[in-house]
Design a protein around this motif. Structure first.
Motif, PDB file in Angstrom:
ATOM      1  N   UNK A 232      54.645  88.184 -12.131  1.00 38.02           N
ATOM      2  CA  UNK A 232      55.041  86.997 -12.093  1.00 38.02           C
ATOM      3  C   UNK A 232      56.234  86.632 -11.293  1.00 38.02           C
ATOM      4  N   UNK A 233      56.972  87.380 -10.986  1.00 38.04           N
ATOM      5  CA  UNK A 233      58.150  87.325  -9.835  1.00 38.04           C
ATOM      6  C   UNK A 233      57.522  87.247  -8.572  1.00 38.04           C
ATOM      7  N   UNK A 234      56.358  87.918  -8.140  1.00 39.49           N
ATOM      8  CA  UNK A 234      55.686  87.935  -7.184  1.00 39.49           C
ATOM      9  C   UNK A 234      54.905  86.558  -6.886  1.00 39.49           C
ATOM     10  N   UNK A 235      54.478  85.817  -7.847  1.00 39.70           N
ATOM     11  CA  UNK A 235      53.846  84.512  -7.935  1.00 39.70           C
ATOM     12  C   UNK A 235      54.925  83.439  -7.424  1.00 39.70           C
ATOM     13  N   UNK A 236      56.123  83.627  -8.009  1.00 43.90           N
ATOM     14  CA  UNK A 236      57.040  82.572  -7.617  1.00 43.90           C
ATOM     15  C   UNK A 236      57.841  82.620  -6.339  1.00 43.90           C
ATOM     16  N   UNK A 237      57.612  83.719  -5.635  1.00 43.81           N
ATOM     17  CA  UNK A 237      58.424  83.950  -4.269  1.00 43.81           C
ATOM     18  C   UNK A 237      57.914  82.873  -3.566  1.00 43.81           C
ATOM     19  N   UNK A 238      58.895  82.324  -2.946  1.00 46.47           N
ATOM     20  CA  UNK A 238      58.718  81.601  -1.850  1.00 46.47           C
ATOM     21  C   UNK A 238      59.297  81.781  -0.299  1.00 46.47           C
ATOM     22  N   UNK A 239      58.713  81.717   0.935  1.00 52.89           N
ATOM     23  CA  UNK A 239      59.365  81.983   2.147  1.00 52.89           C
ATOM     24  C   UNK A 239      60.308  80.925   2.335  1.00 52.89           C
ATOM     25  N   UNK A 240      61.313  81.425   3.002  1.00 53.09           N
ATOM     26  CA  UNK A 240      62.432  80.467   3.404  1.00 53.09           C
ATOM     27  C   UNK A 240      63.165  81.268   4.771  1.00 53.09           C
ATOM     28  N   UNK A 241      63.078  80.323   5.740  1.00 50.60           N
ATOM     29  CA  UNK A 241      63.514  80.715   6.944  1.00 50.60           C
ATOM     30  C   UNK A 241      64.909  80.264   7.445  1.00 50.60           C
ATOM     31  N   UNK A 242      65.674  81.010   8.125  1.00 54.34           N
ATOM     32  CA  UNK A 242      67.116  80.910   8.569  1.00 54.34           C
ATOM     33  C   UNK A 242      67.273  81.131   9.955  1.00 54.34           C
ATOM     34  N   UNK A 243      68.063  80.509  10.756  1.00 50.82           N
ATOM     35  CA  UNK A 243      68.288  80.584  12.036  1.00 50.82           C
ATOM     36  C   UNK A 243      69.510  81.492  12.188  1.00 50.82           C
ATOM     37  N   UNK A 244      69.549  82.111  13.513  1.00 49.96           N
ATOM     38  CA  UNK A 244      70.749  82.975  13.591  1.00 49.96           C
ATOM     39  C   UNK A 244      72.005  82.420  13.454  1.00 49.96           C
ATOM     40  N   UNK A 245      72.850  82.880  12.746  1.00 46.13           N
ATOM     41  CA  UNK A 245      74.412  82.285  12.388  1.00 46.13           C
ATOM     42  C   UNK A 245      74.238  81.537  11.110  1.00 46.13           C
ATOM     43  N   UNK A 246      73.129  81.199  10.667  1.00 51.63           N
ATOM     44  CA  UNK A 246      73.154  80.476   9.176  1.00 51.63           C
ATOM     45  C   UNK A 246      73.769  81.241   8.203  1.00 51.63           C
ATOM     46  N   UNK A 247      74.405  80.705   7.174  1.00 49.86           N
ATOM     47  CA  UNK A 247      75.140  81.446   6.038  1.00 49.86           C
ATOM     48  C   UNK A 247      74.176  81.125   5.093  1.00 49.86           C
ATOM     49  N   UNK A 248      73.686  82.463   4.433  1.00 50.02           N
ATOM     50  CA  UNK A 248      72.641  82.328   3.351  1.00 50.02           C
ATOM     51  C   UNK A 248      73.145  81.916   2.123  1.00 50.02           C
ATOM     52  N   UNK A 249      74.294  82.722   1.924  1.00 49.37           N
ATOM     53  CA  UNK A 249      75.034  82.501   0.673  1.00 49.37           C
ATOM     54  C   UNK A 249      76.530  83.039   0.855  1.00 49.37           C
ATOM     55  N   UNK A 250      77.535  82.562   0.145  1.00 49.09           N
ATOM     56  CA  UNK A 250      78.650  82.932   0.480  1.00 49.09           C
ATOM     57  C   UNK A 250      79.425  83.398  -0.751  1.00 49.09           C
TER      58      UNK A 250
END
Length: 180
Positions: free
Chosen positions: A140-158
């Motif tokens: 079920x977890x695999x079914x809801x995974x979605x790709x998200x792209x980030x550029x170099x230098x982007x902050x994913x989370x802080x």
């Protein structure tokens, strides 16, 4: 789609050229088998409308592609949902297009999805904190995974952000830091 999936999809398009007056799509065709992106030129999209007071059908121009807002594509709905074509598309100028057929599109998406699911499944089975999940819960977890792209230098989370996302680094690298 992730950037990697988009690159695969983009490589599958074929270049096509049409002359003024040439029809690319005919309303009612049962086989919505292609998706188009206009590189140059212009196409008119017409819909046959039955007039309540009149006799027979008449054609109404509903859109020109490319639009003023920048839309350069058409044909996606019939292709995605395997539905009859809802309009007629006719070139008004000599046009250059990129064309993708349904079979190629679906096989790329299915193959990409299955490959990602297999890779992520292996990863989830190796993460100690997820070992308490049943295989059904992991699926079920695999079914809801979605790709998200980030550029170099982007902050994913802080530090201090709500912990409301789970990330798997599929391609590239990240640097994790902690304020001391």
């Amino acid at each position: 789609l992730s950037r990697k999936e988009l690159r695969t999809l983009a490589a599958a398009f074929k270049k096509g050229e049409v002359q003024p007056g040439e029809k690319l799509i005919e309303q009612g065709d049962a086989n919505g088998d292609s998706f188009y992106i206009i590189i140059s030129g212009r196409c008119d999209i017409h819909v046959e409308k039955e007039w309540i007071e009149g006799e027979g059908a008449t054609s109404k121009l509903v859109m020109q592609i490319p639009t003023d807002e920048g839309r350069r594509y058409f044909g996606e709905l019939a292709m995605l949902y395997n539905q009859p074509r809802a309009s007629t598309v006719q070139a008004t100028d000599a046009s250059v297009l990129w064309v993708l057929d349904r079979l190629t599109f679906k096989s790329i998406l299915q193959n990409t999805g299955n490959t990602s699911k297999l890779l992520y499944s292996k990863f989830l089975n190796e993460v100690p904190i997820l070992s308490v999940l049943t295989q059904d819960e992991k699926n079920k977890l695999l079914d809801v995974l979605k790709p998200k792209d980030f550029d170099a230098g982007d902050i994913v989370m802080k530090e201090g952000d709500a912990g409301d996302a789970f990330y798997i680094v599929d391609e590239g690298s990240v640097i994790c830091t902690k304020v001391i």
